[in-house]
Write an enzyme that holds these catalytic residues in place. Structure first.
Site, PDB file in Angstrom:
ATOM      1  N   HIS A  25       0.846  -1.195   0.000  1.00 56.81           N
ATOM      2  CA  HIS A  25       0.000   0.000   0.000  1.00 56.81           C
ATOM      3  C   HIS A  25       0.877   1.239   0.000  1.00 56.81           C
ATOM      4  O   HIS A  25       2.055   1.201   0.374  1.00 56.81           O
ATOM      5  CB  HIS A  25      -0.940   0.019   1.212  1.00 56.81           C
ATOM      6  CG  HIS A  25      -0.298   0.429   2.505  1.00 56.81           C
ATOM      7  ND1 HIS A  25      -0.243   1.739   2.930  1.00 56.81           N
ATOM      8  CD2 HIS A  25       0.312  -0.298   3.464  1.00 56.81           C
ATOM      9  CE1 HIS A  25       0.364   1.797   4.103  1.00 56.81           C
ATOM     10  NE2 HIS A  25       0.713   0.570   4.455  1.00 56.81           N
ATOM     11  N   CYS A  26       0.284   2.341  -0.454  1.00 61.51           N
ATOM     12  CA  CYS A  26       0.960   3.633  -0.378  1.00 61.51           C
ATOM     13  C   CYS A  26       0.139   4.518   0.534  1.00 61.51           C
ATOM     14  O   CYS A  26      -0.562   4.039   1.419  1.00 61.51           O
ATOM     15  CB  CYS A  26       1.143   4.241  -1.765  1.00 61.51           C
ATOM     16  SG  CYS A  26      -0.404   4.595  -2.614  1.00 61.51           S
ATOM     17  N   ALA A  27       0.178   5.806   0.322  1.00 61.38           N
ATOM     18  CA  ALA A  27      -0.499   6.725   1.239  1.00 61.38           C
ATOM     19  C   ALA A  27      -2.011   6.624   1.171  1.00 61.38           C
ATOM     20  O   ALA A  27      -2.696   6.892   2.153  1.00 61.38           O
ATOM     21  CB  ALA A  27      -0.066   8.162   0.946  1.00 61.38           C
TER      22      ALA A  27
END
Length: 620
Positions: A25-27
């Site tokens: 996942h990212c932000a």
């Protein structure tokens, strides 16, 4: 829908866990690499509650969830699938930045700051009431205490007693709010701690009432005016509620979760925290009596320094009994002048912080807190400023010790109790008043001077030379009402022109794009760092006004795994406008065939003009 249920459905509609090759996942997005793209039911995933959209990019199926939620769903997906990768979870960030003591102080301050205005106002009311109800002041108007109308006294008690009598309710409310629980449950739990059915802590402390006894050995009473017991109970209650939300079915959640949370919280408070605190109170009473008996001012020095800790732990009520005993047996109160010096020392420290700091937010808290402490109410000063920065509190302890030493050495004694600081002068209207003033001024001056010289270093002076040079800019007059400057040099573009379809569509939140001309990212305003991804490609900020900002460097740059990024700040750090946040290598991003556009969005402000398109670059 709970986080676990959402994760389960995402896995199901993504073809099951056997179809998942990896999870990251990212932000803002959950990123899945799948074995068979055709097994994904995109429509069902996008129709799930809390899912804002999805798309394929760079070989990944990306599900848009938003900041905060994506971290929790990632954890749930990992738990359900058994994936043990090293993705950027919030848990990893917390382990990386700040030790346990720093995080604890920060959490305590976050809980207490919203309550400060009420306590400052109450402190002013108490100071005025203390002045207007003293015999010396009433004599000026030819009145005695017996002539003051009973209803007027009742009215003043409403003003002065309410906030502190129900302080646990305020603390529990704020604690639940900060730890992700339901604030309304926190309020009710806090009110239970000061229920009229329980003997008041003030009455038990003065000997006017006895605590309730359960199981033949557990003593239980109310928590009026207490902070730490309510704080601990609030944390336990909020975490228990969050645990229940994950396991209780939605159909009965409304009934079961509040019921079990309140039951659990009250049991913890009354039968675990309560007996522990009562045991500590008994030890404190004996210890304080022994300390005060020490000769040559040593007792005053020790109690003036360390007695200030008692208010933090909520065991100071027992000292009411000691003061009443002194007055009954000798007609004098030897504890009051030493305690008063401790209060004045806190006032000196918090005033020094307010004068020295360049941060308007700190000044707004520090100045009224100093006045409140001079009138005898130190909670705003202690919890809002001094304990938050730690060193000012230590300097106040030293100042309180100096004042207590003078008070004890000269035999200062009061004719009553319950008022300190400036109103406390009315308890010394004899030949001891001059020495009372000297002792309190000594405590105030010592703590002020030590805090000014050693106890508080304004953050603006800690900024490195590069940042100071960058901060020397002239703002565009149009920016005076926005409070923002452009965090990186380059051309600003509407979010709709960003190549990433999620940000361009406005699915996330309002914001702007910046085509960077260099690789230096600076703070767009004075703010707190709420989140830093270990890969360095994204950072979350919170302004003094509570606005939350996410800055994302490049498109899909999470795939670089930190290569070309250097982070200069950490989670929980307060930064000034223009201070260096992240350096990033544009050549590394471009060599990986990734778009280097910097995206800046607000995550809790839906105003499309929250981030203007006329921000002036902070660095050329």
């Amino acid at each position: 829908m709970t986080d676990k249920q959402l994760a389960q459905q995402i896995i199901q509609y993504a073809g099951g866990k056997e179809n998942l090759s990896s999870v990251a996942h990212c932000a803002t997005r959950l990123r899945l690499i799948v074995n068979d793209k055709d097994k994904i039911d995109t429509d069902k995933i996008e129709n799930l509650e809390k899912v804002k959209g999805s798309f394929f990019n760079s070989g990944q199926y990306q599900i848009i969830l938003g900041t905060g939620l994506v971290n929790r769903i990632y954890d749930e997906v990992c738990a359900l699938t058994g994936y043990t990768g090293t993705a950027n979870t919030a848990q990893n960030e917390k382990k990386e930045y700040g030790n346990w003591f720093q995080r604890a102080i920060r959490m305590f301050a976050d809980v207490f700051v919203p309550i400060i205005p009420v306590l400052v106002a109450t402190g002013l009311f108490m100071g005025l009431r203390g002045l207007l109800t003293q015999d010396a002041v009433l004599a000026i108007f030819g009145m005695t205490a017996e002539q003051v109308p009973a209803n007027l006294l009742l009215f003043t008690q409403i003003l002065t007693d309410t906030a502190f009598a129900f302080l646990p309710a305020l603390v529990c409310w704020s604690t639940f709010k900060n730890f992700g629980g339901s604030p309304v449950i926190g309020i009710v739990l806090g009110l239970m701690l000061v229920s009229p059915s329980l003997p008041s802590a003030y009455d038990v402390g003065s000997g006017a009432a006895m605590p309730l006894t359960f199981f033949g050995f557990l003593n239980v009473s109310g928590y009026q005016g207490s902070v730490l017991p309510a704080f601990v109970t609030g944390i336990a209650g909020a975490k228990f509620e969050k645990l229940l939300r994950k396991h209780v079915p939605d159909a009965i959640d409304l009934i079961v979760t509040p019921f079990l949370t309140l039951l659990f919280g009250v049991i913890i408070a009354l039968f675990i925290v309560g007996p522990i605190m009562h045991g500590i109170e008994s030890v404190v009473l004996v210890a304080v009596e022994w300390i005060l008996s020490l000769p040559y001012g040593i007792g005053g020095l020790l109690y003036g320094s360390f007695g200030q800790l008692l208010g933090i732990f909520g065991v100071h009520h027992i000292l009411n009994f000691l003061e009443i005993s002194m007055l009954a047996s000798t007609g004098w109160n030897f504890l009051n002048p030493i305690g008063s010096c401790g209060n004045m020392a806190q006032a000196g420290s918090v005033l020094a912080v307010g004068v020295k700091s360049k941060d308007n937010k700190i000044k707004q808290i520090a100045y009224p807190s100093a006045l409140s402490a001079m009138l005898g109410i130190t909670e705003p000063a202690v919890f809002g400023v001094n304990l938050r920065f730690v060193s000012p509190y230590i300097m106040a302890m030293i100042g309180g010790g100096v004042g207590g030493f003078i008070a004890s050495l000269t035999g200062l004694k009061a004719t009553g109790m319950a008022v300190t600081g400036i109103p406390g002068m009315l308890l010394y209207l004899n030949n001891m008043l001059p020495m009372y003033i000297v002792a309190n001024l000594s405590a105030f001056a010592t703590s002020f001077a030590l805090t000014w010289l050693f106890g508080f270093k304004d953050q603006k002076k800690t900024v490195n030379k590069v940042v100071e040079e960058e901060a020397e800019y002239t703002e565009n007059p149009e920016l005076q009402n926005t409070g923002f400057v452009q965090p990186v040099a380059g051309d600003l573009i509407p979010l709709a022109k960003v190549s990433d379809p999620v940000f361009a569509s406005g699915t996330m939140d309002p914001g702007v794009g910046i085509l960077p001309s260099n690789g230096h990212l600076a703070a767009p305003c004075n703010c707190e760092v709420m989140m830093v991804f270990p890969t360095g490609h994204a950072i979350g900020l919170k302004t003094d006004d509570g606005e939350e900002i996410l800055i994302h460097i490049g498109i899909d740059t999470v795939s670089l795994d930190g290569k070309g990024f250097k982070v200069h700040v950490h989670q929980g750090q307060y930064v000034l406008k223009g201070q260096s946040l992240i350096d990033f290598d544009l050549s590394v991003i471009k060599e990986a065939n990734l778009d280097p556009v910097v995206i800046m969005i607000t995550t809790n402000n839906e105003d499309p003009e929250a981030l203007p398109l006329h921000m002036e670059p902070i660095a050329a």
